[in-house]
Design an enzyme around this catalytic site. Structure first.
Site, short mmCIF file in Angstrom:
data_model
loop_
_atom_site.label_atom_id
_atom_site.label_comp_id
_atom_site.label_asym_id
_atom_site.label_seq_id
_atom_site.Cartn_x
_atom_site.Cartn_y
_atom_site.Cartn_z
N LYS A 134 14.10 -4.97 -13.05
CA LYS A 134 13.39 -4.27 -12.07
C LYS A 134 14.21 -3.43 -11.34
O LYS A 134 15.43 -3.35 -11.25
CB LYS A 134 12.91 -5.57 -10.92
CG LYS A 134 12.29 -5.21 -9.75
CD LYS A 134 12.13 -6.43 -8.89
CE LYS A 134 11.22 -6.15 -7.72
NZ LYS A 134 10.79 -7.29 -6.69
N SER A 164 5.90 -8.46 -6.04
CA SER A 164 6.59 -6.86 -6.24
C SER A 164 6.88 -6.93 -7.57
O SER A 164 7.03 -5.79 -8.11
CB SER A 164 7.40 -6.63 -5.17
OG SER A 164 8.49 -7.51 -5.38
N SER A 194 7.68 -12.82 -4.80
CA SER A 194 7.44 -11.61 -6.07
C SER A 194 8.00 -11.90 -7.56
O SER A 194 7.71 -10.93 -8.07
CB SER A 194 8.47 -10.44 -5.32
OG SER A 194 7.63 -9.87 -4.56
N1 GLN Z 1 4.39 -10.15 -1.28
C1 GLN Z 1 5.48 -10.54 -0.15
C2 GLN Z 1 5.78 -9.28 0.54
O1 GLN Z 1 5.00 -8.50 0.41
C3 GLN Z 1 6.62 -10.83 -1.07
C4 GLN Z 1 7.42 -9.62 -1.65
C5 GLN Z 1 8.73 -10.10 -2.44
O2 GLN Z 1 8.71 -11.61 -2.63
N2 GLN Z 1 9.45 -9.38 -2.56
O3 GLN Z 1 6.63 -9.26 1.19
#
Ligand code: GLN
Length: 497
Positions: free
Chosen positions: A79, A154, A178
């Site tokens: 990532k 994400s 995410s």
């Molecule tokens: N979807 C969640 C957010 O937007 C979790 C994102 C994540 O785990 N990085 O914060």
């Protein structure tokens, strides 16, 4: 060669170690797949063909010299918020679009030391804020099982890369879901270890009290293997936990006899529609078939998870992202004075979701509202963690959906709140710091779509019980093998909803 990309990471490591195939051959097979499909999938923001080849050759030399490498020749997707020396690390943001890591994160360094081969840096929602990868400022990633749908987020790029066989194991960060949600969307296992188990050194921070690095892989065994390599104390991360790590990959259990598995009363799946409700019913029956006793547990405060998270995570991000000011890292847009330079840089460099979070977080931390919002959210967080403790007095593991729906179409969720709801089932575990993973648990045919789409079953264990967690998921996977039912659909791009 085509079959090489179908092998699991564990199989590749065994084959490279035995000399049945070289790390270079494995790498070439995956690079060829990237060249063949990634213009359509868009998993990678940066392809690292040269680095992959030199790394693979070094792995082959080490194997020949007799070194035992647990990830010998395993192609990995990283990532783009994890630093790797000399590579662009963008966080999916314009503000870091041309920023090159001057050092390597501890997690990636441990993977490379264990013989892994980096194929590329993967797309993500900007600064890991999002659930579909659509918040990336730098590219579109498509779901390998239906190119008209999102890969989740994400960590959408790493999930799509593994789903599309462009890497054997992907890596990401999970702050509120995410890793688990994109894993579920792309038919791969997504594993978030206990907070503090894997060093965050070299992971660009979103919300430091929640961020945790973990693997995405086609089998539970691969996630276990990667975890064993990455986990463990690191003096470079003050929140890293100094406690021995029990190896997991070697003996993963194959049944659930003697285990009590908690079904959370508040996470009833009836509201998700008959098709999804049936799917989870079947999954719970399969757990019983494996010998588990299902028990009813309650997490009365879990419903406050979203509200709590959307105060704590923005509060932390508003502080963490203050460093991107045009002085030290990445983009600078000049102005008449330094103040104007800050304003211009941040206005041009951050996308709308990142700005929204910074505003919410700054507000929640401001002196007049700190007690009303931030302190309250911290109290709610403690209550949620206590609920889990009470539940784990009655069961060994908890299971529930990983996400409330399968992958949706692009632009399907335009208001931020509907996107935030995607993490309803994953955020409570993150707030409590617990280890949790998603494993493929079947397919549904959503909203008149052309292709069946995968769903994920989430397992959650008490703190530090990674071995139990991975073992139970492995037993379930061995019985069901849902991930093998359908193949990726990497043909022409269909309608962009
Ligand atoms: N979807 C969640 C957010 O937007 C979790 C994102 C994540 O785990 N990085 O914060």
């Amino acid at each position: 060669m085509a079959d090489i990309i179908e092998r699991s990471g564990a199989q590749i490591a065994r084959d490279v170690t035995s000399g049945a195939v070289s790390a270079r051959e494995v790498t070439e097979a995956h690079l060829a797949q990237v060249d063949a499909v990634d213009d359509r999938v868009g998993a990678y923001l940066t392809r690292l063909h040269d680095l992959a080849r030199t790394t693979a050759d070094r792995v082959d030399a080490r194997v020949k010299a007799g070194e035992k490498l647990p990830l010998a020749g395993v192609p990995i997707a990283v990532k783009d918020n994890m630093c790797l020396t000399g590579t662009r690390t963008t966080c999916g943001s314009k503000i870091l679009e041309h920023w090159v890591s001057p050092y390597t994160s501890t997690a990636v360094a441990r993977l490379l030391e264990a013989g892994a081969v980096p194929i590329g840096k993967t797309n993500m929602d900007e600064f890991a804020m999002g659930s579909s990868c659509e918040n990336s400022a730098l590219g579109v990633t498509r779901n390998p099982f239906d190119l008209s749908r999102v890969p989740g987020g994400s960590t959408g790029g790493s999930a799509a890369a593994v789903g599309a066989r462009e890497a054997a194991i992907g890596f990401g960060s999970d702050t509120g879901g995410s890793i688990r949600e994109p894993g579920a969307f792309c038919n791969v296992v997504g594993f978030k270890p206990t907070y503090g188990r894997v060093s965050r050194y070299g992971l660009i921070a979103f919300a430091s009290s929640l961020d945790q690095i973990g693997p995405l892989s086609r089998t539970v065994e691969d996630s276990a293997l990667a975890y064993d390599v990455m986990a463990g104390f690191d003096t470079m991360d003050s929140t890293s936990i100094d406690r021995p790590v029990e190896p997991t990959a070697g003996d993963l259990r194959t049944d659930l006899t003697g285990l009590k598995i908690g079904l959370v009363r508040e996470f009833d799946t009836k509201g998700l529609g008959a098709e999804i409700d049936d799917l989870y019913d079947r999954a719970y029956h399969d757990l019983q078939a494996l010998g588990a006793e299902l028990v009813d547990v309650s997490l009365p405060t879990a419903d406050y998870g979203l509200a709590t998270y959307y105060l704590i995570a923005p509060a932390e991000c508003s502080s963490n992202l203050a460093r991107f000011d045009g002085v030290r890292y990445g983009l600078r847009v000049d102005g008449a004075d330094v103040r104007e330079m800050y304003d211009n840089t941040r206005a041009a460099g951050f996308g709308p979701e990142v700005k929204r979070r910074i505003l919410i977080g700054t507000y929640a931390l401001s002196s007049g509202y700190y007690d009303a919002y931030y302190v309250r959210a911290q109290k709610a967080r403690t209550l949620i963690a206590r609920d889990f403790q009470k539940a784990f007095a009655q069961c060994d593991l908890i299971v529930c959906p990983a996400a409330s729906s399968p992958a949706f179409r692009f632009n399907a969720k335009t208001d931020p709140y509907s996107m935030y709801l995607m993490d309803y089932y994953t955020i409570p575990m993150s707030l409590a710091g617990l280890p949790a993973l998603s494993v493929p648990c079947g397919w549904v045919k959503p909203d008149g779509g052309e292709f069946p789409m995968p769903m994920g079953l989430q397992f959650c264990a008490p703190l530090f019980q990674e071995k139990l967690l991975l073992g139970a998921a492995h037993a379930y996977e061995t019985l069901t093998r849902h991930e093998t039912t359908h193949r990726p659909n990497l043909g022409e791009v269909t309608a962009r909803g």
